[in-house]
Design an enzyme around this catalytic site. Structure first.
Site, PDB file in Angstrom:
ATOM      1  N   GLU A  61      -1.784  -3.753 -15.918  1.00 13.45           N
ATOM      2  CA  GLU A  61      -3.212  -3.363 -15.108  1.00 13.45           C
ATOM      3  C   GLU A  61      -4.115  -2.920 -15.836  1.00 13.45           C
ATOM      4  O   GLU A  61      -5.060  -1.936 -15.088  1.00 13.45           O
ATOM      5  CB  GLU A  61      -3.003  -2.529 -13.895  1.00 13.45           C
ATOM      6  N   SER A 101      -0.789  -3.022  -7.999  1.00 18.01           N
ATOM      7  CA  SER A 101      -1.419  -4.119  -8.086  1.00 18.01           C
ATOM      8  C   SER A 101      -0.790  -5.990  -7.321  1.00 18.01           C
ATOM      9  O   SER A 101      -1.935  -6.483  -7.761  1.00 18.01           O
ATOM     10  CB  SER A 101      -2.642  -4.304  -9.196  1.00 18.01           C
ATOM     11  N   TYR A 157      -9.455  -7.064  -5.737  1.00 15.62           N
ATOM     12  CA  TYR A 157     -10.210  -6.556  -6.900  1.00 15.62           C
ATOM     13  C   TYR A 157     -12.007  -7.464  -6.969  1.00 15.62           C
ATOM     14  O   TYR A 157     -12.513  -7.292  -8.296  1.00 15.62           O
ATOM     15  CB  TYR A 157      -9.980  -5.924  -8.384  1.00 15.62           C
ATOM     16  N   ARG A 198      -0.914   7.708  -2.209  1.00 19.57           N
ATOM     17  CA  ARG A 198      -1.688   6.640  -1.317  1.00 19.57           C
ATOM     18  C   ARG A 198      -0.489   5.496  -0.515  1.00 19.57           C
ATOM     19  O   ARG A 198      -0.183   4.705  -1.863  1.00 19.57           O
ATOM     20  CB  ARG A 198      -2.544   5.860  -2.069  1.00 19.57           C
ATOM     21  N   ASP A 219       0.818   2.573   1.357  1.00 16.64           N
ATOM     22  CA  ASP A 219       0.087   1.307   2.217  1.00 16.64           C
ATOM     23  C   ASP A 219       1.436   0.801   2.623  1.00 16.64           C
ATOM     24  O   ASP A 219       2.451   0.511   2.835  1.00 16.64           O
ATOM     25  CB  ASP A 219       0.392  -0.365   1.537  1.00 16.64           C
ATOM     26  N   GLU A 232       5.198   0.239   0.241  1.00 14.98           N
ATOM     27  CA  GLU A 232       4.791   1.036  -0.800  1.00 14.98           C
ATOM     28  C   GLU A 232       4.089   2.319  -0.752  1.00 14.98           C
ATOM     29  O   GLU A 232       3.391   2.152  -0.247  1.00 14.98           O
ATOM     30  CB  GLU A 232       4.918   0.359  -2.410  1.00 14.98           C
ATOM     31  N   ASN A 286       1.925   4.444  -4.060  1.00 20.44           N
ATOM     32  CA  ASN A 286       1.503   3.787  -5.201  1.00 20.44           C
ATOM     33  C   ASN A 286       0.975   5.688  -5.445  1.00 20.44           C
ATOM     34  O   ASN A 286       0.893   6.619  -5.108  1.00 20.44           O
ATOM     35  CB  ASN A 286      -0.551   4.013  -5.459  1.00 20.44           C
ATOM     36  N   GLY A 343      -6.490   3.810  -7.818  1.00 22.69           N
ATOM     37  CA  GLY A 343      -7.274   2.999  -8.574  1.00 22.69           C
ATOM     38  C   GLY A 343      -8.530   4.044  -8.229  1.00 22.69           C
ATOM     39  O   GLY A 343      -8.945   4.913  -6.890  1.00 22.69           O
TER      40      GLY A 343
END
Length: 360
Positions: free
Chosen positions: A32, A189, A256, A295, A297, A310, A312, A316
């Protein structure tokens, strides 16, 4: 913001006062790397708009000159990843501070690999200088999906059933059913991730995942709506929904590449559903001992059940990222978000007294 290093640190309500010296860590050697650089572009600009003294560190190269910084940050065009996981041996050279620059704060614009799994955090702990994001333990637990899912389930956060490779097709069929998601256990990601519908597709998916990690997870695929629950400090931010324009999973390209997905903030949910996503996001944040921001998800299935996929620890901070969009939806500008991330780190330092005295 005025504060003195040592055992008594006074942190103002804003970091927009007296100029701070902030080292932005980015790049690195994870898959990443390019996302990290894209985050750094936004963060560096925001900090400089606030009048902070900023130097940039590529954890794969060291401290950058202004010319090197400009060249590195220009790579924000064209997101891509190399899949490299190599790390240099020994103590990183960037831990030796440049002359006339003593950071008040490390700002981590890093994603994946050593930047997010606790290794960089461990090095930074030894410097005694505050850093943004979660600590060593929280970073390590959240990055390891097998460990984090065990902890989340024990805390009452629903998460899809899973198995760890090596695993036979018969066991997958009996425990999980098809389709399944095959992914590296310690990547972000969705790098190396595949949705597998038949036993014949499994070997190729496992091979791809093992290219990115030495541990691979096989997880029950949950069809449904893709939701995200950011957390800032002790507050759950606006819940978002990701509507895929292509495919059936929010993979690397969907995240992305332009046109891969459409993000909706706030998500079109009932008040009860919104509240539950926020409750579970905060519970996940606390369960994994995370700090600063995170964050979580989720998938919302056809029966209205939420499943945490998951969490994070360094989500980002690019122009397209979800946490800035969630913050903006409730009136927090990007610059204010960066301020708050810094403030969380400095406030934590004021309570733990980890900061060393600056050289006089």
């Amino acid at each position: 913001m005025g504060w003195r290093l040592g055992c008594v640190i006074v942190v103002d309500s804003s970091v927009c006062g007296d100029s701070l010296a902030i080292a932005v860590l980015t790049g690195g050697m994870s898959a990443e790397r390019d996302i990290a650089i894209a985050s750094a572009v936004q963060v560096v600009e925001a900090l400089r708009r606030r009048g902070q003294q900023v130097r940039v560190v590529d954890t794969a190269q060291g401290w950058l000159t202004p010319a090197q910084e400009k060249e590195l940050l220009a790579q924000r065009v064209g997101i891509r990843h190399s899949g490299e996981r190599a790390l240099s041996h020994g103590i990183p050279s960037w831990l030796t501070l440049p002359e006339n620059f003593f950071p008040d704060l490390w700002f981590l614009a890093l994603h994946g690999g050593a930047g997010e799994d606790g290794r960089i955090q461990g090095l930074l702990e030894m410097t005694g200088i505050p850093y943004t994001g979660s600590g060593v333990l929280g970073s390590a637990m959240a990055m390891d999906k097998d460990v984090s899912k065990r902890l989340l389930r024990a805390a009452g956060v629903p998460t899809p059933d899973w198995l760890m490779a090596p695993v036979e097709c018969e066991e997958i069929e009996g425990v999980l059913g098809w389709p399944v998601v095959v992914k590296p256990s310690k990547q972000g990601s969705t790098v190396g991730l595949s949705v597998v519908h038949t036993p014949e597709e499994l070997p190729q998916a496992l091979t791809l995942a093992f290219q990115h990690d030495d541990e691979v997870m096989v997880e029950r695929f949950v069809p449904g709506r893709e939701l995200t629950g950011p957390v800032l400090g002790s507050q759950a931010l606006t819940v978002g929904e990701i509507v895929l324009q292509k495919g059936n999973i929010f993979d690397y390209e969907a995240k992305y590449q332009p046109g891969g997905a459409r993000e909706i903030f706030p998500a079109e949910l009932s008040p009860d559903q919104t509240g539950e996503v926020q409750r579970l996001s905060l519970l996940a944040h606390r369960t994994l001992k995370l700090q600063g921001y995170s964050r979580a998800d989720f998938r919302l299935d056809a029966q209205g059940r939420l499943w945490c996929l998951e969490v994070n620890t360094l989500p980002g901070l690019t122009a397209m990222s979800l946490v800035p969009q969630a913050a903006a939806a409730q009136g927090i500008s990007f610059d204010d978000l960066v301020d708050q991330i810094c403030l969380q780190a400095l406030s934590r330092a004021s309570m733990t007294c980890i900061a060393p005295s600056k050289p006089v």
